[in-house]
Motif scaffolding. Structure first.
Motif, PDB file in Angstrom:
ATOM      1  N   TYR A 123      52.043  41.653  38.674  1.00  0.00           N
ATOM      2  CA  TYR A 123      50.692  42.182  38.514  1.00  0.00           C
ATOM      3  C   TYR A 123      49.653  41.204  39.051  1.00  0.00           C
ATOM      4  O   TYR A 123      48.500  41.221  38.636  1.00  0.00           O
ATOM      5  N   THR A 124      50.074  40.366  39.979  1.00  0.00           N
ATOM      6  CA  THR A 124      49.166  39.358  40.509  1.00  0.00           C
ATOM      7  C   THR A 124      47.993  39.979  41.275  1.00  0.00           C
ATOM      8  O   THR A 124      46.867  39.500  41.165  1.00  0.00           O
ATOM      9  N   GLU A 125      48.238  41.040  42.013  1.00  0.00           N
ATOM     10  CA  GLU A 125      47.151  41.697  42.741  1.00  0.00           C
ATOM     11  C   GLU A 125      46.135  42.284  41.765  1.00  0.00           C
ATOM     12  O   GLU A 125      44.922  42.180  41.979  1.00  0.00           O
ATOM     13  N   GLU A 126      46.621  42.870  40.688  1.00  0.00           N
ATOM     14  CA  GLU A 126      45.728  43.423  39.674  1.00  0.00           C
ATOM     15  C   GLU A 126      44.899  42.327  39.012  1.00  0.00           C
ATOM     16  O   GLU A 126      43.715  42.519  38.718  1.00  0.00           O
ATOM     17  N   LEU A 127      45.514  41.165  38.772  1.00  0.00           N
ATOM     18  CA  LEU A 127      44.773  40.058  38.176  1.00  0.00           C
ATOM     19  C   LEU A 127      43.682  39.545  39.118  1.00  0.00           C
ATOM     20  O   LEU A 127      42.561  39.270  38.686  1.00  0.00           O
ATOM     21  N   ARG A 128      44.004  39.421  40.395  1.00  0.00           N
ATOM     22  CA  ARG A 128      42.994  38.974  41.364  1.00  0.00           C
ATOM     23  C   ARG A 128      41.829  39.972  41.426  1.00  0.00           C
ATOM     24  O   ARG A 128      40.661  39.581  41.480  1.00  0.00           O
ATOM     25  N   PHE A 129      42.154  41.268  41.404  1.00  0.00           N
ATOM     26  CA  PHE A 129      41.133  42.310  41.420  1.00  0.00           C
ATOM     27  C   PHE A 129      40.249  42.214  40.178  1.00  0.00           C
ATOM     28  O   PHE A 129      39.016  42.265  40.266  1.00  0.00           O
ATOM     29  N   THR A 130      40.886  42.059  39.017  1.00  0.00           N
ATOM     30  CA  THR A 130      40.145  41.951  37.753  1.00  0.00           C
ATOM     31  C   THR A 130      39.232  40.728  37.759  1.00  0.00           C
ATOM     32  O   THR A 130      38.082  40.802  37.329  1.00  0.00           O
ATOM     33  N   ALA A 131      39.735  39.618  38.258  1.00  0.00           N
ATOM     34  CA  ALA A 131      38.918  38.404  38.334  1.00  0.00           C
ATOM     35  C   ALA A 131      37.689  38.641  39.203  1.00  0.00           C
ATOM     36  O   ALA A 131      36.578  38.201  38.862  1.00  0.00           O
ATOM     37  N   ARG A 132      37.860  39.354  40.327  1.00  0.00           N
ATOM     38  CA  ARG A 132      36.707  39.658  41.193  1.00  0.00           C
ATOM     39  C   ARG A 132      35.686  40.514  40.438  1.00  0.00           C
ATOM     40  O   ARG A 132      34.478  40.280  40.528  1.00  0.00           O
ATOM     41  N   LYS A 137      36.720  33.011  39.007  1.00  0.00           N
ATOM     42  CA  LYS A 137      37.628  32.488  40.028  1.00  0.00           C
ATOM     43  C   LYS A 137      39.071  32.573  39.516  1.00  0.00           C
ATOM     44  O   LYS A 137      39.368  32.105  38.427  1.00  0.00           O
ATOM     45  N   ALA A 138      39.954  33.176  40.304  1.00  0.00           N
ATOM     46  CA  ALA A 138      41.377  33.270  39.987  1.00  0.00           C
ATOM     47  C   ALA A 138      42.114  32.131  40.678  1.00  0.00           C
ATOM     48  O   ALA A 138      41.907  31.895  41.874  1.00  0.00           O
ATOM     49  N   ILE A 139      42.960  31.440  39.935  1.00  0.00           N
ATOM     50  CA  ILE A 139      43.730  30.309  40.452  1.00  0.00           C
ATOM     51  C   ILE A 139      45.208  30.629  40.321  1.00  0.00           C
ATOM     52  O   ILE A 139      45.712  30.794  39.209  1.00  0.00           O
ATOM     53  N   ASP A 140      45.903  30.715  41.447  1.00  0.00           N
ATOM     54  CA  ASP A 140      47.347  30.967  41.450  1.00  0.00           C
ATOM     55  C   ASP A 140      48.071  29.632  41.270  1.00  0.00           C
ATOM     56  O   ASP A 140      48.080  28.801  42.173  1.00  0.00           O
ATOM     57  N   LEU A 141      48.673  29.437  40.101  1.00  0.00           N
ATOM     58  CA  LEU A 141      49.384  28.184  39.831  1.00  0.00           C
ATOM     59  C   LEU A 141      50.662  28.067  40.655  1.00  0.00           C
ATOM     60  O   LEU A 141      51.277  27.007  40.694  1.00  0.00           O
ATOM     61  N   GLY A 142      51.049  29.113  41.338  1.00  0.00           N
ATOM     62  CA  GLY A 142      52.178  29.060  42.247  1.00  0.00           C
ATOM     63  C   GLY A 142      51.789  28.586  43.639  1.00  0.00           C
ATOM     64  O   GLY A 142      52.646  28.417  44.504  1.00  0.00           O
ATOM     65  N   ASP A 143      50.503  28.349  43.869  1.00  0.00           N
ATOM     66  CA  ASP A 143      49.998  27.896  45.159  1.00  0.00           C
ATOM     67  C   ASP A 143      49.518  26.453  45.021  1.00  0.00           C
ATOM     68  O   ASP A 143      48.449  26.204  44.440  1.00  0.00           O
ATOM     69  N   PRO A 144      50.291  25.485  45.548  1.00  0.00           N
ATOM     70  CA  PRO A 144      49.924  24.068  45.388  1.00  0.00           C
ATOM     71  C   PRO A 144      48.513  23.738  45.877  1.00  0.00           C
ATOM     72  O   PRO A 144      47.821  22.914  45.280  1.00  0.00           O
ATOM     73  N   GLY A 145      48.064  24.378  46.949  1.00  0.00           N
ATOM     74  CA  GLY A 145      46.726  24.127  47.466  1.00  0.00           C
ATOM     75  C   GLY A 145      45.631  24.573  46.494  1.00  0.00           C
ATOM     76  O   GLY A 145      44.645  23.858  46.293  1.00  0.00           O
TER      77      GLY A 145
END
Length: 153
Positions: A123-132, A137-145
Motif C-alpha cells: 500500500y505504499t502508493e496509497e500512503l504516498r498519495f495520502t501524505a500528499r 512529507k512521506a519518507i520511504d525507509l526502504g530508500d537509503p537516499g
C-alpha cells in the motif's frame, strides 16, 4: 530489534486477523491462545505469531514541529524458536517479525518511536498519495537516499 529483524509486539490493539492472515475467524482462532497479561492480574492477552507475508509498515511522526509519514514495504519473517527465545517482555502478546530495512541504529534514529502500523500487501502508493493530501512529507525507509536526507535535514 537488531540489524536484521524488527519484532512488532502489541499488548492489545492487534487484530485477531493477523494470527493467520485469514478471512476465516475460526482459522485465526485455532492459531491463538489466551494467556495472563505480563503485567500480572490485568486480564488475558491473545497470543499468536503472524506468519510471513509482504507488509506495508507506517508510522506518522512529528519532528521539529513538522509531521512526516515514515513507511516501507517489508518482508515478513517466520518467528523461529531462536527469535522467540530473544523476547524479553510481553511474550504473551501477538508478535509479527519483519526484515529490518536499515541497520538497528539508523532505524531507531529515523523512527524515533514505537507502535508501528502494519498491513498485509503493498500500500505504499496509497500512503504516498495520502501524505500528499495531508501536505506531509512521506519518507520511504526502504530508500537509503530518502533516509539519509531525512536524518540530515
Amino acid at each position: 530489534m537488531d540489524d536484521e529483524v524488527v519484532m512488532i509486539a502489541n499488548c492489545g490493539a492487534s487484530s485477531l486477523y493477523y494470527a493467520r492472515l485469514s478471512e476465516n475467524p475460526e482459522e485465526n482462532l485455532r492459531a491463538t491462545t489466551i494467556q495472563g497479561q505480563c503485567q500480572g492480574a490485568s486480564g488475558g492477552a491473545l497470543t499468536y505469531r503472524t506468519p510471513p507475508a509482504e507488509f506495508t509498515v507506517a508510522r506518522l511522526i512529528r519532528r521539529g514541529g513538522e509531521y512526516y509519514l515514515l513507511y516501507f514495504l517489508a518482508e515478513g519473517l517466520e518467528i523461529t524458536e531462536e527469535r522467540e527465545s530473544k523476547l524479553k517482555w510481553g511474550k504473551q502478546w501477538p508478535h509479527t517479525a519483519i526484515k529490518n530495512p536499515l541497520d538497528k541504529e539508523t532505524f531507531i534514529s529515523a523512527m524515533g518511536a514505537n507502535h508501528l502500523s502494519l498491513v498485509p500487501g503493498d500500500y505504499t502508493e496509497e500512503l504516498r498519495f495520502t501524505a500528499r493530501l495531508w501536505g506531509v512529507k512521506a519518507i520511504d525507509l526502504g530508500d537509503p537516499g530518502e533516509v539519509k536526507s531525512f536524518l540530515e535535514g
